[in-house]
Design an enzyme around this catalytic site. Structure first.
Site, PDB file in Angstrom:
ATOM      1  N   GLN A 128      28.227  33.229  75.348  1.00  0.00           N
ATOM      2  CA  GLN A 128      27.520  34.456  74.966  1.00  0.00           C
ATOM      3  C   GLN A 128      27.379  34.550  73.451  1.00  0.00           C
ATOM      4  O   GLN A 128      28.372  34.595  72.736  1.00  0.00           O
ATOM      5  CB  GLN A 128      28.285  35.676  75.489  1.00  0.00           C
ATOM      6  N   GLY A 129      26.160  34.570  72.961  1.00  0.00           N
ATOM      7  CA  GLY A 129      25.889  34.671  71.539  1.00  0.00           C
ATOM      8  C   GLY A 129      25.475  36.071  71.143  1.00  0.00           C
ATOM      9  O   GLY A 129      24.288  36.328  70.912  1.00  0.00           O
ATOM     10  N   SER A 131      28.088  38.754  69.206  1.00  0.00           N
ATOM     11  CA  SER A 131      28.741  39.205  67.980  1.00  0.00           C
ATOM     12  C   SER A 131      28.463  38.252  66.817  1.00  0.00           C
ATOM     13  O   SER A 131      28.284  37.044  66.994  1.00  0.00           O
ATOM     14  CB  SER A 131      30.249  39.314  68.187  1.00  0.00           C
ATOM     15  N   GLU A 246      29.661  43.665  82.158  1.00  0.00           N
ATOM     16  CA  GLU A 246      30.881  43.089  81.587  1.00  0.00           C
ATOM     17  C   GLU A 246      32.028  44.083  81.632  1.00  0.00           C
ATOM     18  O   GLU A 246      33.172  43.730  81.923  1.00  0.00           O
ATOM     19  CB  GLU A 246      30.629  42.652  80.140  1.00  0.00           C
ATOM     20  N   GLU A 389      37.586  51.936  70.491  1.00  0.00           N
ATOM     21  CA  GLU A 389      36.915  53.030  69.783  1.00  0.00           C
ATOM     22  C   GLU A 389      35.477  53.189  70.265  1.00  0.00           C
ATOM     23  O   GLU A 389      34.981  54.315  70.434  1.00  0.00           O
ATOM     24  CB  GLU A 389      36.940  52.751  68.271  1.00  0.00           C
TER      25      GLU A 389
END
Length: 402
Positions: A128-129, A131, A246, A389
Site C-alpha cells: 500500500q503506497g 503514507s 481496513e 487521535e
C-alpha cells in the site's frame, strides 16, 4: 439485533470447523503463533491462502460474480471467528481485503479480469503506497505526483511505512494529479507494477528488529492509463472507502479472545512468587477480567456493524470505533503476555523467522520467545490505518456529532 444463529448458520459453522480441523496444518498454525509482526510472513500466509483458494473460500468477502464466495455477512463473521479460535494465520489483507474491494467496486471490467484472479492465485502480492514522510495522519497533504503523458502516467515521489514492499510485485498508490484544486480533490488512485526501473525499496527495521515496513522511492515510474482506478481526482473517495475496510473490515475480537484465553490457561502454571499460581492472584485476575470485558464489548460493536452490513448499509464511521478499541486492546493483551512470562518474556532474539528448522532455541517456551517482539511490534496498531487521535476526531465529528 438478533445474534442467535439459524440452523443453516450452525451447519455452516460446523462445516468451517471440520475444514479447519482437516486442513489447518501444524506448520501453518505454529508459524502464525511464532510470527511477532503485525502481518503474517508471506511463506505462512501464502501457503494458507493457497489452501483456502483450493477450497474456494479465499475470496470470502468478495461477491460471487467477482470470484468470491458470495457469503452473507454472518457467514463471513463465522468464518473469521472460527479461524481465529483455531489459531489460523491472518489472511494477506493488502490484496484480499483492501485493493480487491476497490477494484470490484470502482474498477473497470478489464481491471477486474486482470487483477482479481491473480490475487486469488497468489500471483500478485500487494503493498500500500499511501503514507509519505510529510503526509501520514494528514494524508491529503501527500506530494507524490502523477503526470499524464499520452497513454500513461509518470509518477515521482516516495512512500513510507510500506508494509511488505520488499515482497510485493504490485502497489496501489495515491498520487496527486492536480495541484490547483482543493488538496483532497486532486488525488488519484493507481495500480503500480513494482518490477520496473525507477522503483527502489529501502528497509525500515522495527524496534523488535523485524523487517516488515519500508520506504519506497519512485522516479519516473510509468503506469498505463488503464491502471488508473476510477476517474482522475477520485482517489480521496476511494481511499476513504478502502480505509473503512481496513479499520472495520475484519472482526478483531475473536482473535483477541483467543490470545487472552491462551494467556489465562498458561497463568495456571506460572508461580506468583508467594507460593501460589499467577492465575489466583487478585491483581492478575482483575487485569484479565477488565481485558475480557473490553474485548467482549468490542465484539458487540463488531456485531452491530455486521448487522448494518447484513441490512445492505455501509459500515460507516463506526469502524473508527472498532479500530480505536481493537488497537488498544491488542497492545494491552500483548503487554499481559510479556508480564506473564516475567524475565523470559523479555528475550528478543534477532534471528528470523522464529519458526521452522532454523529457528533459534527459545528460553522457556516459544510463546515466551515471541512475547517481547510482538509487544514492540504492536505499538504500530495505534498508528497504522489512522492514529488514535485521527480515530477520536472521526468519532467525535461523525458518530457523536460534536
Amino acid at each position: 439485533m438478533d445474534i442467535e444463529l439459524t440452523p443453516e448458520e450452525e451447519s455452516f459453522r460446523q462445516e468451517v470447523r471440520d475444514f479447519l480441523k482437516n486442513n489447518l496444518t501444524d506448520r501453518i498454525r505454529e508459524g502464525a503463533a511464532s510470527s511477532p509482526t503485525v502481518f503474517v510472513e508471506p511463506d505462512i500466509g501464502q501457503d494458507w491462502n493457497a489452501v483456502l483458494n483450493e477450497q474456494g473460500w479465499l475470496g470470502y468477502q468478495w461477491p460471487k460474480e467477482d470470484g468470491g464466495t458470495g457469503w452473507t455477512p454472518v457467514q463471513r463473521y463465522i468464518f473469521e471467528k472460527e479461524c481465529a479460535l483455531a489459531g489460523a494465520p491472518n489472511l494477506t489483507v493488502l490484496g484480499l481485503k483492501l485493493v480487491a474491494p476497490v477494484i470490484f467496486n470502482f474498477g473497470t471490467q478489464e481491471q477486474k479480469e486482470k487483477y482479481l484472479p491473480r490475487i486469488l492465485a497468489g500471483e500478485d502480492y500487494w503493498c500500500q503506497g499511501f503514507s509519505e514522510p510529510n503526509a501520514g495522519s494528514d494524508l491529503a497533504s501527500l506530494q507524490t505526483r502523477a503526470v499524464k503523458q499520452g497513454d500513461k502516467y509518470v509518477i515521482n515521489g516516495s512512500k513510507i511505512w510500506t508494509t511488505h514492499a520488499h515482497w510485493a510485485n504490485k502497489m496501489f498508490v495515491l498520487a496527486r494529479t492536480d495541484a490547483t484544486v482543493k488538496k483532497q480533490a486532486g488525488i488519484s488512485f493507481f495500480l503500480v507494477d513494482m518490477n520496473q526501473p525507477g522503483i527502489s525499496v529501502r528497509p525500515i527495521l522495527t524496534m523488535a528488529g523485524d523487517h516488515e515496513v519500508n520506504q519506497v522511492f519512485m522516479e519516473d515510474v510509468e503506469v498505463p492509463a488503464g491502471d488508473l482506478v476510477g476517474e482522475e481526482g477520485q482517489g480521496w473517495t476511494i481511499a476513504k472507502f478502502l480505509l473503512e475496510n481496513e479499520r472495520g473490515g475484519s472482526c478483531h475480537a475473536p482473535k483477541l479472545l483467543f490470545d487472552l484465553d491462551q494467556i489465562e490457561e498458561m497463568s495456571k502454571d506460572v508461580p506468583d512468587g508467594r507460593g501460589g499460581k499467577l492465575a489466583d492472584d487478585l491483581d492478575w485476575r482483575r487485569r484479565m477480567a477488565k481485558l475480557r470485558l473490553g474485548i467482549q464489548s468490542l465484539e458487540v460493536i463488531e456485531l452491530k456493524i455486521l448487522s448494518r452490513i447484513a441490512k445492505g448499509q455501509k459500515p460507516g464511521p463506526q469502524t473508527s470505533l472498532t479500530k480505536l478499541l481493537a488497537s488498544n486492546l491488542r497492545q494491552d493483551v500483548d503487554l499481559l503476555a510479556v508480564d506473564l512470562f516475567g524475565p523470559a518474556g523479555l528475550q528478543l532474539p534477532t534471528a528470523r523467522p522464529l519458526y521452522g528448522e532454523n529457528a533459534p532455541a527459545p528460553f522457556r517456551c516459544e510463546k515466551a520467545q515471541v512475547a517481547a517482539a510482538r509487544y514492540l511490534n504492536s505499538r504500530a496498531w495505534t498508528i497504522f490505518g489512522g492514529t488514535d487521535e485521527v480515530q477520536r476526531t472521526i468519532i467525535a465529528k461523525t458518530v457523536l456529532g460534536l
